[in-house]
Design a protein around this motif. Structure first.
Motif, PDB file in Angstrom:
ATOM      1  N   UNK A   1       0.794  -1.216   0.000  1.00  0.00           N
ATOM      2  CA  UNK A   1       0.000   0.000   0.000  1.00  0.00           C
ATOM      3  C   UNK A   1       0.828   1.269   0.000  1.00  0.00           C
ATOM      4  N   UNK A   2       2.000   1.274  -0.666  1.00  0.00           N
ATOM      5  CA  UNK A   2       2.864   2.449  -0.608  1.00  0.00           C
ATOM      6  C   UNK A   2       2.412   3.541  -1.552  1.00  0.00           C
ATOM      7  N   UNK A   3       1.473   3.257  -2.448  1.00  0.00           N
ATOM      8  CA  UNK A   3       0.984   4.295  -3.335  1.00  0.00           C
ATOM      9  C   UNK A   3       0.244   5.345  -2.520  1.00  0.00           C
TER      10      UNK A   3
ATOM     11  N   UNK B   1      -4.393   9.718  10.035  1.00  0.00           N
ATOM     12  CA  UNK B   1      -4.190   8.844   8.874  1.00  0.00           C
ATOM     13  C   UNK B   1      -2.839   9.128   8.220  1.00  0.00           C
ATOM     14  N   UNK B   2      -2.518  10.401   8.070  1.00  0.00           N
ATOM     15  CA  UNK B   2      -1.241  10.783   7.464  1.00  0.00           C
ATOM     16  C   UNK B   2      -0.073  10.271   8.295  1.00  0.00           C
ATOM     17  N   UNK B   3      -0.171  10.457   9.601  1.00  0.00           N
ATOM     18  CA  UNK B   3       0.912  10.033  10.500  1.00  0.00           C
ATOM     19  C   UNK B   3       1.098   8.526  10.479  1.00  0.00           C
TER      20      UNK B   3
ATOM     21  N   UNK C   1     -12.968   2.479   0.066  1.00  0.00           N
ATOM     22  CA  UNK C   1     -12.588   1.496   1.085  1.00  0.00           C
ATOM     23  C   UNK C   1     -11.891   0.285   0.470  1.00  0.00           C
ATOM     24  N   UNK C   2     -12.434  -0.191  -0.646  1.00  0.00           N
ATOM     25  CA  UNK C   2     -11.855  -1.381  -1.281  1.00  0.00           C
ATOM     26  C   UNK C   2     -10.503  -1.102  -1.922  1.00  0.00           C
TER      27      UNK C   2
ATOM     28  N   UNK D   1      -4.333  -0.620   5.925  1.00  0.00           N
ATOM     29  CA  UNK D   1      -4.775   0.769   5.817  1.00  0.00           C
ATOM     30  C   UNK D   1      -6.238   0.932   6.230  1.00  0.00           C
ATOM     31  N   UNK D   2      -7.040  -0.082   5.969  1.00  0.00           N
ATOM     32  CA  UNK D   2      -8.423  -0.041   6.452  1.00  0.00           C
ATOM     33  C   UNK D   2      -8.452   0.068   7.973  1.00  0.00           C
ATOM     34  N   UNK D   3      -7.566  -0.649   8.636  1.00  0.00           N
ATOM     35  CA  UNK D   3      -7.473  -0.574  10.094  1.00  0.00           C
ATOM     36  C   UNK D   3      -7.060   0.825  10.541  1.00  0.00           C
ATOM     37  N   UNK D   4      -6.127   1.439   9.822  1.00  0.00           N
ATOM     38  CA  UNK D   4      -5.687   2.801  10.143  1.00  0.00           C
ATOM     39  C   UNK D   4      -6.861   3.772  10.034  1.00  0.00           C
TER      40      UNK D   4
END
Length: 331
Positions: free
Chosen positions: A27-29, A56-58, A250-251, A257-260
């Motif tokens: 998920x680095x994009x 989210x950013x952090x 979301x998908x 990232x969903x957890x974040x």
């Protein structure tokens, strides 16, 4: 000019493909997510979205950002909800009464006189029922992330003090674009006028409507109090706000990232709750200082009794009837 061997080219291509697959899997994009809110920049829900964005950013190492569009920059709530459902907007803060036209389970939270107090409401939202309700969004194109406080909604108008249900007869009151809210006001003997939030001030100032119903911060921050000098503490609903994300957005996230996003949304809810308390107290004082008459000596029993038809209709649905009963039992 260098000459590359076929084996070298093959190894290079494989390396590039591997790097791309790694980027996707981790998920680095980077991506900027658009969030819609109809309230002004200083409103607690807008501040909460900004706080969520910083979390989210952090926690994503700067890969994901949330850009908040406040003050109806992306349109009125009904329009932005449609855009969120199809994925044109990523996140949306809205009231449960309005999204109840798309997600039926939300209508239970807008039922009149259901919650005994704000504390009762918060216990429901913070417990198993709240989690179940957030999970009910997905079949309708949304993902429920968190609830935000919205206080109690009361009736305000420019005509006369409302002390009894008879005082409402013939009065034109703005309501949210919701069949259930229209039915509630109609049951009280007034005429509901469904208007987008951004058009209420014009409606009051031009006498298109006699009044509306909302919480203290919305009454004051929109300048409604300058055109409606009577505020009656009916507290007929305590419908909260809800933060949703489009299924499409979301998908696009990895499970990590969903957890974040989900954890950041829940933290923003607690952040918003503190901001809300302060603004609610300040807004009431500002209205009082401006000369708004606050009517507290009302006979609530006839107001509650007038809701019998609303409950009879809702309880024809066994699922809704069960939810209402469970909410009433929460201590």
């Amino acid at each position: 000019m260098p000459v590359y061997r076929r084996a070298d080219l093959s190894r290079t291509i494989k390396l590039v493909v591997a790097l791309c697959l790694t980027a996707v899997s981790t998920g680095v994009f980077a991506r900027e997510f658009r969030a819609a809110d109809t309230q002004n920049e200083d409103y607690p829900t807008v501040q909460a979205l900004g706080y969520m964005g910083s979390l989210v950013s952090e926690r994503s190492g700067g890969r994901h950002q949330i850009k908040v569009f406040h003050s109806r920059q992306l349109g009125e709530e009904k329009e932005t909800l449609e855009q969120t459902r199809v994925g044109a907007i990523d996140l949306n803060r809205t009231n449960v009464a309005l999204i109840g036209t798309m997600v039926p389970s939300m209508n239970v939270l807008a039922m009149p006189f259901l919650f005994r107090s704000i504390e009762h409401l918060q216990k429901v939202l913070d417990g198993p029922i709240g989690s179940e309700l957030l999970n009910s969004f997905e079949p309708y194109g949304f993902v429920g992330l968190a609830f935000y406080d919205s206080g109690a909604r009361s009736i305000y108008n420019s005509v006369r003090p409302i002390r009894s249900i008879d005082d409402l007869k013939g009065m034109r009151l703005r309501v949210q674009q919701s069949e259930q809210m229209s039915a509630t006001i109609r049951a009280l003997g007034a005429e509901p006028v469904e208007l987008p939030y951004g058009q209420v001030l014009t409606g009051l100032s031009t006498k298109l409507i006699d009044g509306a119903e909302n919480n203290w911060p919305s009454f004051v921050t929109t300048d409604h109090y300058k055109f409606a000098g009577f505020y009656t503490l009916t507290e007929h609903t305590m419908s909260p706000e809800v933060l949703v994300m489009s299924q499409k957005a979301w998908s696009s996230l990895t499970p990590q990232d969903q957890k974040i996003f989900r954890e950041a949304a829940l933290r923003s809810s607690r952040f918003m709750r503190e901001k809300w308390r302060d603004l609610e107290e300040h807004s009431r004082k500002q209205a009082e200082d401006a000369g708004v008459r606050i009517i507290t000596d009302i006979d609530r029993k006839p107001f509650e009794a007038a809701m019998a038809g609303i409950y009879a209709k809702a309880q024809r649905d066994p699922a809704m009837a069960g939810l209402i009963e469970r909410i009433r039992k929460v201590e």
